[in-house]
Design an enzyme around this catalytic site. Sequence first.
Site, PDB file in Angstrom:
ATOM      1  N   HIS A 100      43.336  40.415  33.750  1.00  0.00           N
ATOM      2  CA  HIS A 100      43.615  40.062  35.022  1.00  0.00           C
ATOM      3  C   HIS A 100      42.878  40.020  35.906  1.00  0.00           C
ATOM      4  O   HIS A 100      42.217  41.482  36.133  1.00  0.00           O
ATOM      5  CB  HIS A 100      45.288  40.931  35.083  1.00  0.00           C
ATOM      6  CG  HIS A 100      45.676  40.607  36.352  1.00  0.00           C
ATOM      7  ND1 HIS A 100      45.891  39.301  37.127  1.00  0.00           N
ATOM      8  CD2 HIS A 100      46.023  41.290  37.293  1.00  0.00           C
ATOM      9  CE1 HIS A 100      46.608  39.574  38.208  1.00  0.00           C
ATOM     10  NE2 HIS A 100      46.304  40.814  38.327  1.00  0.00           N
ATOM     11  N   HIS A 132      48.536  34.927  43.590  1.00  0.00           N
ATOM     12  CA  HIS A 132      48.398  36.432  42.893  1.00  0.00           C
ATOM     13  C   HIS A 132      46.991  36.484  42.184  1.00  0.00           C
ATOM     14  O   HIS A 132      46.206  37.267  42.554  1.00  0.00           O
ATOM     15  CB  HIS A 132      49.510  37.003  42.333  1.00  0.00           C
ATOM     16  CG  HIS A 132      49.273  38.340  41.668  1.00  0.00           C
ATOM     17  ND1 HIS A 132      50.218  39.484  41.738  1.00  0.00           N
ATOM     18  CD2 HIS A 132      48.008  38.796  41.420  1.00  0.00           C
ATOM     19  CE1 HIS A 132      49.428  40.492  41.051  1.00  0.00           C
ATOM     20  NE2 HIS A 132      48.274  40.383  40.951  1.00  0.00           N
ATOM     21  N   GLU A 190      32.492  20.568  31.130  1.00  0.00           N
ATOM     22  CA  GLU A 190      32.791  21.517  30.312  1.00  0.00           C
ATOM     23  C   GLU A 190      34.468  21.996  29.984  1.00  0.00           C
ATOM     24  O   GLU A 190      34.727  22.951  29.029  1.00  0.00           O
ATOM     25  CB  GLU A 190      32.042  22.942  30.191  1.00  0.00           C
ATOM     26  CG  GLU A 190      30.695  22.655  30.237  1.00  0.00           C
ATOM     27  CD  GLU A 190      29.985  22.663  29.116  1.00  0.00           C
ATOM     28  OE1 GLU A 190      29.814  23.909  28.644  1.00  0.00           O
ATOM     29  OE2 GLU A 190      29.797  21.586  28.506  1.00  0.00           O
ATOM     30  N   HIS A 225      42.163  38.605  40.501  1.00  0.00           N
ATOM     31  CA  HIS A 225      42.517  37.890  41.650  1.00  0.00           C
ATOM     32  C   HIS A 225      41.452  36.822  41.896  1.00  0.00           C
ATOM     33  O   HIS A 225      40.858  36.712  42.943  1.00  0.00           O
ATOM     34  CB  HIS A 225      42.693  38.782  42.717  1.00  0.00           C
ATOM     35  CG  HIS A 225      43.767  39.818  42.430  1.00  0.00           C
ATOM     36  ND1 HIS A 225      44.053  40.976  43.337  1.00  0.00           N
ATOM     37  CD2 HIS A 225      44.628  39.961  41.342  1.00  0.00           C
ATOM     38  CE1 HIS A 225      45.105  41.723  42.638  1.00  0.00           C
ATOM     39  NE2 HIS A 225      45.539  41.085  41.613  1.00  0.00           N
ATOM     40  N   GLU A 251      50.157  46.862  35.222  1.00  0.00           N
ATOM     41  CA  GLU A 251      50.683  45.545  34.493  1.00  0.00           C
ATOM     42  C   GLU A 251      50.465  45.924  33.077  1.00  0.00           C
ATOM     43  O   GLU A 251      50.438  44.949  32.472  1.00  0.00           O
ATOM     44  CB  GLU A 251      49.473  44.539  34.937  1.00  0.00           C
ATOM     45  CG  GLU A 251      49.209  44.174  36.419  1.00  0.00           C
ATOM     46  CD  GLU A 251      50.614  43.462  37.045  1.00  0.00           C
ATOM     47  OE1 GLU A 251      51.523  43.424  36.331  1.00  0.00           O
ATOM     48  OE2 GLU A 251      50.340  43.224  38.065  1.00  0.00           O
TER      49      GLU A 251
HETATM   50  P1  13P Z   1      46.752  48.296  38.897  1.00  0.00           P
HETATM   51  O1  13P Z   1      45.651  48.944  39.980  1.00  0.00           O
HETATM   52  O2  13P Z   1      47.905  49.091  38.780  1.00  0.00           O
HETATM   53  O3  13P Z   1      46.025  47.714  37.833  1.00  0.00           O
HETATM   54  O4  13P Z   1      47.191  47.040  39.779  1.00  0.00           O
HETATM   55  C1  13P Z   1      46.418  45.867  40.170  1.00  0.00           C
HETATM   56  C2  13P Z   1      46.707  44.515  40.134  1.00  0.00           C
HETATM   57  O5  13P Z   1      45.968  43.635  40.034  1.00  0.00           O
HETATM   58  C3  13P Z   1      48.312  44.287  40.281  1.00  0.00           C
HETATM   59  O6  13P Z   1      48.663  43.073  39.975  1.00  0.00           O
HETATM   60 ZN    ZN Z   2      46.855  41.648  40.334  1.00  0.00          ZN
END
Ligand code: 13P
Ligand code: ZN
Length: 282
Positions: free
Chosen positions: A146, A217, A176, A148, A123
């Site tokens: 980033h 995602h 909050e 999940h 990413e």
């Molecule tokens: P990477 O392992 O390449 O960082 O990818 C993980 C991910 O969350 C892709 O969206």
């Molecule tokens: Zn991801």
Amino acid sequence: MRNETTAKNGILNAPFLHEMMDTTYNMWRFGWDERNGGNISYLLKEEEVAAYLNINHAIRSITLDFPVKELAGKYFIVTGSGKYFKNVKDDPADCLGVIRVNEAGTAIDILWGFENGGKPTSELPAHFMSHISRLQVDKDHRIIMHNHATNIIAMTFTHELDEKSFTKTLWQMCTECVVVFPDGIALLPWMVPGTDTIGEQTAKKMKEHRLVVWPHHGIFGAGTSMDETFGLIETAEKAAQIYMLISSHQGGVKQVITDQQLSDLAKAFGVTPLEGVLAVEE
Ligand code: 13P
Ligand code: ZN
């Protein structure tokens, strides 16, 4: 002499490395980063890096297929592609890398880490382009994160994917929220991850928001420090968790925080809520 210096100031003592190790582990503990899910990039100052590494020695270089002239000469510590967040703290040299963007913005030099032939997160386009966007609006910006986040993802299945109503729902879940992310939540349509296109779209949203949700995602967050960025995502995820808890509650919702109350809250804390979300008379 060099060896002594390196031993004393070895990178394993660098505070920025420990922040990466602790944060990746916490993110995994929260269940946000299964397997290799998630990535972090942390903009470092040259003097921070030079205190721990020989900045004149690049181990190898990787060409970028998206130019980032705006980041020329900038240093980052980044998570590696395919690396498991649960393992970072035990093997940082394999899972992380310190990189510098070359002067043309066309390649990165690896100064430390990514042992065993590793490379930065897939990413990286979204990270680098988002750093560019955030630096344009916040000179203190440093982190793109980033992950999940479980309930944020869940919510993208059951809630309408409209930025303003998604933002309002999250603001309504905990008192909050409007104070922590008055700039609201941006949403992209579903897209293939790891591409330059999703990177460009994410960065475009980052000009006005520090949180960008990728439906089904995960989430991207931006901030000036690791704690602030983690806290931002943590707060949105907590609100999403409450949303998921109350949506499945048999009795249904009996009362809410009203738009007027949210507006009063924003005023009391001196923040300006994203326009067009609250229905209140000014
Ligand atoms: P990477 O392992 O390449 O960082 O990818 C993980 C991910 O969350 C892709 O969206
Ligand atoms: Zn991801």
